[in-house]
Write a protein that holds these residues in place. Structure first.
Motif, PDB file in Angstrom:
ATOM      1  N   GLU A   1       0.835  -1.203   0.000  1.00 58.39           N
ATOM      2  CA  GLU A   1       0.000   0.000   0.000  1.00 58.39           C
ATOM      3  C   GLU A   1       0.870   1.254   0.000  1.00 58.39           C
ATOM      4  OE1 GLU A   1      -2.295   0.093   3.566  1.00 58.39           O
ATOM      5  OE2 GLU A   1      -0.540   0.055   4.890  1.00 58.39           O
ATOM      6  N   GLN A   2       0.253   2.354  -0.442  1.00 55.89           N
ATOM      7  CA  GLN A   2       0.879   3.672  -0.384  1.00 55.89           C
ATOM      8  C   GLN A   2       0.699   4.237   1.015  1.00 55.89           C
ATOM      9  OE1 GLN A   2       2.499   5.444  -2.835  1.00 55.89           O
ATOM     10  NE2 GLN A   2       2.298   3.787  -4.338  1.00 55.89           N
ATOM     11  N   GLN A   3       1.759   4.847   1.544  1.00 53.71           N
ATOM     12  CA  GLN A   3       1.662   5.494   2.849  1.00 53.71           C
ATOM     13  C   GLN A   3       2.296   6.874   2.778  1.00 53.71           C
ATOM     14  OE1 GLN A   3       3.047   3.311   6.235  1.00 53.71           O
ATOM     15  NE2 GLN A   3       1.707   1.539   5.856  1.00 53.71           N
ATOM     16  N   THR A   4       1.903   7.726   3.720  1.00 53.99           N
ATOM     17  CA  THR A   4       2.439   9.082   3.812  1.00 53.99           C
ATOM     18  C   THR A   4       3.049   9.274   5.195  1.00 53.99           C
ATOM     19  OG1 THR A   4       0.766   9.922   2.294  1.00 53.99           O
ATOM     20  CG2 THR A   4       1.949  11.548   3.634  1.00 53.99           C
ATOM     21  N   ILE A   5       4.290   9.708   5.220  1.00 48.69           N
ATOM     22  CA  ILE A   5       4.997   9.955   6.484  1.00 48.69           C
ATOM     23  C   ILE A   5       4.739  11.400   6.908  1.00 48.69           C
ATOM     24  CG2 ILE A   5       7.221   9.862   7.658  1.00 48.69           C
ATOM     25  CD1 ILE A   5       6.256   7.216   6.466  1.00 48.69           C
TER      26      ILE A   5
ATOM     27  N   ILE B   1      12.183  20.723   3.319  1.00 47.15           N
ATOM     28  CA  ILE B   1      10.944  19.984   3.084  1.00 47.15           C
ATOM     29  C   ILE B   1      11.332  18.611   2.555  1.00 47.15           C
ATOM     30  CG2 ILE B   1       8.827  19.835   1.728  1.00 47.15           C
ATOM     31  CD1 ILE B   1       8.686  22.816   1.661  1.00 47.15           C
ATOM     32  N   TYR B   2      10.871  17.573   3.229  1.00 41.52           N
ATOM     33  CA  TYR B   2      11.230  16.210   2.862  1.00 41.52           C
ATOM     34  C   TYR B   2      10.109  15.534   2.080  1.00 41.52           C
ATOM     35  CZ  TYR B   2      15.245  16.377   6.030  1.00 41.52           C
ATOM     36  OH  TYR B   2      16.440  16.699   6.641  1.00 41.52           O
TER      37      TYR B   2
ATOM     38  N   GLU C   1      16.477   5.820  -5.945  1.00 47.58           N
ATOM     39  CA  GLU C   1      17.004   6.519  -4.786  1.00 47.58           C
ATOM     40  C   GLU C   1      16.035   7.544  -4.217  1.00 47.58           C
ATOM     41  OE1 GLU C   1      20.924   8.019  -5.268  1.00 47.58           O
ATOM     42  OE2 GLU C   1      21.707   6.163  -6.116  1.00 47.58           O
ATOM     43  N   GLY C   2      14.917   7.803  -4.912  1.00 44.80           N
ATOM     44  CA  GLY C   2      13.916   8.723  -4.392  1.00 44.80           C
ATOM     45  C   GLY C   2      14.240  10.172  -4.658  1.00 44.80           C
ATOM     46  N   ASP C   3      13.371  11.060  -4.153  1.00 43.32           N
ATOM     47  CA  ASP C   3      13.533  12.506  -4.345  1.00 43.32           C
ATOM     48  C   ASP C   3      14.384  13.097  -3.241  1.00 43.32           C
ATOM     49  OD1 ASP C   3      11.855  12.311  -6.531  1.00 43.32           O
ATOM     50  OD2 ASP C   3      10.045  12.796  -5.376  1.00 43.32           O
ATOM     51  N   LYS C   4      15.179  14.101  -3.582  1.00 42.00           N
ATOM     52  CA  LYS C   4      16.003  14.783  -2.596  1.00 42.00           C
ATOM     53  C   LYS C   4      15.196  15.857  -1.888  1.00 42.00           C
ATOM     54  CE  LYS C   4      20.410  14.037  -4.967  1.00 42.00           C
ATOM     55  NZ  LYS C   4      21.606  14.682  -5.552  1.00 42.00           N
ATOM     56  N   PRO C   5      15.489  16.121  -0.614  1.00 36.37           N
ATOM     57  CA  PRO C   5      14.789  17.187   0.123  1.00 36.37           C
ATOM     58  C   PRO C   5      15.004  18.543  -0.542  1.00 36.37           C
ATOM     59  CG  PRO C   5      16.008  15.768   1.607  1.00 36.37           C
ATOM     60  CD  PRO C   5      16.449  15.406   0.224  1.00 36.37           C
ATOM     61  N   GLN C   6      14.075  19.454  -0.320  1.00 36.28           N
ATOM     62  CA  GLN C   6      14.147  20.805  -0.879  1.00 36.28           C
ATOM     63  C   GLN C   6      14.415  21.801   0.236  1.00 36.28           C
ATOM     64  OE1 GLN C   6      10.510  21.489  -3.028  1.00 36.28           O
ATOM     65  NE2 GLN C   6      10.974  19.948  -4.598  1.00 36.28           N
TER      66      GLN C   6
ATOM     67  N   PHE D   1       7.937  13.069  -3.401  1.00 35.10           N
ATOM     68  CA  PHE D   1       7.027  14.166  -3.055  1.00 35.10           C
ATOM     69  C   PHE D   1       5.586  13.876  -3.500  1.00 35.10           C
ATOM     70  CE2 PHE D   1      11.021  16.607  -2.784  1.00 35.10           C
ATOM     71  CZ  PHE D   1      10.821  17.209  -1.560  1.00 35.10           C
ATOM     72  N   GLU D   2       5.444  13.070  -4.522  1.00 35.42           N
ATOM     73  CA  GLU D   2       4.117  12.697  -5.017  1.00 35.42           C
ATOM     74  C   GLU D   2       3.976  11.185  -4.966  1.00 35.42           C
ATOM     75  OE1 GLU D   2       1.795  14.803  -5.747  1.00 35.42           O
ATOM     76  OE2 GLU D   2       3.054  16.615  -5.601  1.00 35.42           O
ATOM     77  N   PRO D   3       2.763  10.682  -4.774  1.00 31.85           N
ATOM     78  CA  PRO D   3       2.558   9.232  -4.783  1.00 31.85           C
ATOM     79  C   PRO D   3       3.027   8.626  -6.105  1.00 31.85           C
ATOM     80  CG  PRO D   3       0.616  10.360  -3.943  1.00 31.85           C
ATOM     81  CD  PRO D   3       1.516  11.430  -4.479  1.00 31.85           C
TER      82      PRO D   3
END
Length: 509
Positions: A386-390, A401-402, A428-433, A483-485
């Motif tokens: 499932e998709q989750q949001t931290i 902003i992570y 590796e995912g998105d880097k924080p802004q 940052f986006e699902p």
């Protein structure tokens, strides 16, 4: 201060035309002797003239571009003679270079470089204001001074012996001392160095030959050096396979998966945990350090000095590579014990080995793979995905902003693995802004590596008993953050945490 030198300063005579310039910035070079008082520069190649504390009124030239050890030469016994030499030669260049010429070459230089009109005016001013005459035999004077001078009495700063500043510096090993709160590069605190206990023990373990030359009894504990021998051919083969060289061995050009594979294959990379049994009491290591010695470096590249000194001190064979690990073992009690018996247990630490990639879409999907060492066939079965949001506030930072969106998967493995098996996202995912710039440019940039294991644990996926028969364990893995699902299925990578060798014990005393 030399009387004539003081009179010269008061006279206002400018020596620029004869090759000696005054400067407000008398920053020394690596080869400028200790206690040097610089009074002039030639304006090229860093050449300067000075007095040196401890040598009276003697005048020296310092030439940083000369080959070692010919950086410093005496030119005159005092400043009076120095000016008389200038009067005889018209330019300081002849004095500075005289050390490498014979008399014929010296005289030829003077003939080929007669005094200019501007120089003649300066020479006349020196003669009239200071009542001086030219030196009768300048070459003979300089040669007699330099041939009788003891150059070993000149003292230099630490920069002179630093091979980064002076590649031709003589490498002098420092006095060998080992401290509880120290390492190969130095130590902290005011503790005394440890008392050496020669062990001279050797054994073979985990595919390597080991030497334990000595332990050091300190007030707080025991320090032991472990020397792991590596065949030079293995090092060359590893570097050839990964196209590495001694000037370009950065891991930045490799993916995380490649870096993991390189660490597994690197013959100089072997993690172990030593444990001591002292007089029937167990001592655990609390900290340590290591240096590596490479036996096949190309010309112009040298080993880390601390590694070379360690190899030399213990008389290790330099045709091999060596990894020298220093581990520290605090005493069980505050009082230093008498050592009656001492044994060692070497415990290998697991290494991560990358495995196959796969994608799954829904509960019930499965993937079959084999263990790279045992060959056992395992089946991974998805139980939940499932998709989750931290929550953003769990990161505790107002500067960044992570990304917070991830995919969480629960799964079982059949049969249960003996070694730990985990999953990593190939992305590796998105880097924080950054939202609040930090003026401190030396602070580290944000990373989401600290989040790895929030869902699943830092040592691999969390396992809980699952199912009515309690025979299966349920594991959980978390994808990289975005940052986006992410609508696409995650591409997972299996990672094997392998301990290929068993622990083994060896007597030391």
């Amino acid at each position: 201060m030399d009387r004539i030198f003081k009179k010269f300063l008061q006279s206002g005579i400018d020596l620029c035309s004869v090759g000696i310039e005054r400067s407000e910035d008398n920053t020394p070079y690596f080869c400028t002797p200790k206690g040097a008082s610089v009074f002039g520069w030639t304006g090229m190649d860093g050449i300067h003239f000075c007095f040196i504390r401890g040598f009276g009124d003697m005048v020296f030239s310092v030439s940083p571009m000369n080959a070692s050890p010919h950086y410093v030469h005496p030119l005159a016994r005092n400043f009076t003679d120095f000016l008389r030499l200038i009067l005889a030669c018209s330019d300081a260049a002849a004095l500075e270079q005289a050390w490498m010429w014979d008399e014929a070459q010296f005289e030829a230089f003077l003939r080929e470089n007669p005094a200019t009109q501007e120089q003649q005016q300066t020479l006349q001013e020196i003669s009239e204001k200071l009542k001086l005459t030219p030196m009768e035999q300048p070459w003979a004077y300089i040669k007699a001074l330099q041939s009788s001078f003891d150059y070993s009495k000149i003292k230099y700063t630490e920069e002179y012996y630093d091979v980064d500043m002076n590649p031709e510096a003589e490498l002098i090993s420092p006095e060998w001392k080992v401290y509880f709160d120290g390492n190969f590069w130095g130590h902290q605190g005011k503790d005394h160095a440890g008392i050496e206990i020669r062990l001279d023990q050797q054994f073979d373990w985990a595919g390597y030959h080991w030497v334990v030359p000595a332990a050091y009894s300190c007030s707080k504990g025991l320090v032991v050096d472990f020397c792991m021998r590596v065949h030079s051919e293995n090092i060359r083969d590893f570097m050839k396979k990964w196209n590495l060289d001694w000037e370009n061995d950065s891991c930045e050009k490799f993916t995380r998966e490649q870096q993991m594979q390189m660490e597994w294959e690197n013959p100089l990379c072997f993690h172990f945990k030593p444990c001591l049994k002292l007089n029937e009491k167990i001592l655990q290591t609390t900290h340590g350090c290591a240096v590596s010695f490479h036996p096949c470096l190309p010309d112009g590249i040298i080993n880390e000095l601390e590694a070379k000194w360690a190899v030399d001190h213990y008389g290790l064979d330099t045709t091999y590579g060596w990894v020298i690990c220093r581990d520290v073992f605090p005493w069980k009690n505050k009082r230093r014990p008498e050592i009656k018996s001492l044994s060692l247990t070497m415990e290998p630490q697991p290494k991560q080995v990358p495995g196959a990639h796969f994608k799954v879409h829904a509960p019930g999907d499965s993937f079959t793979f084999s263990h790279p060492v045992s060959g056992t066939i395992h089946t991974l079965t998805v139980q939940k995905i499932e998709q989750q949001t931290i929550p953003q506030n769990c990161f505790g930072s107002e500067r960044w902003i992570y990304p917070t969106h991830c995919t969480v998967m629960s799964y079982t493995l059949s049969p249960e693995p003996i070694d730990n098996i985990s999953l990593l996202d190939c992305d590796e995912g998105d880097k924080p802004q950054e939202i609040t710039p930090d003026e401190d440019t030396f602070r580290p940039v944000a990373s989401i590596a600290c989040f790895v294991g929030v869902v699943g644990g830092s040592d691999g996926p969390t396992a809980i008993v699952y199912g009515a028969n309690s025979q299966e364990k349920l594991y959980t893995a978390c994808s990289a953050l975005h940052f986006e699902p992410v609508s696409d299925d995650v591409e997972w990578r299996i990672v094997f945490n392998i301990t290929p060798f068993a622990e083994e014990s060896f007597p030391l005393i």
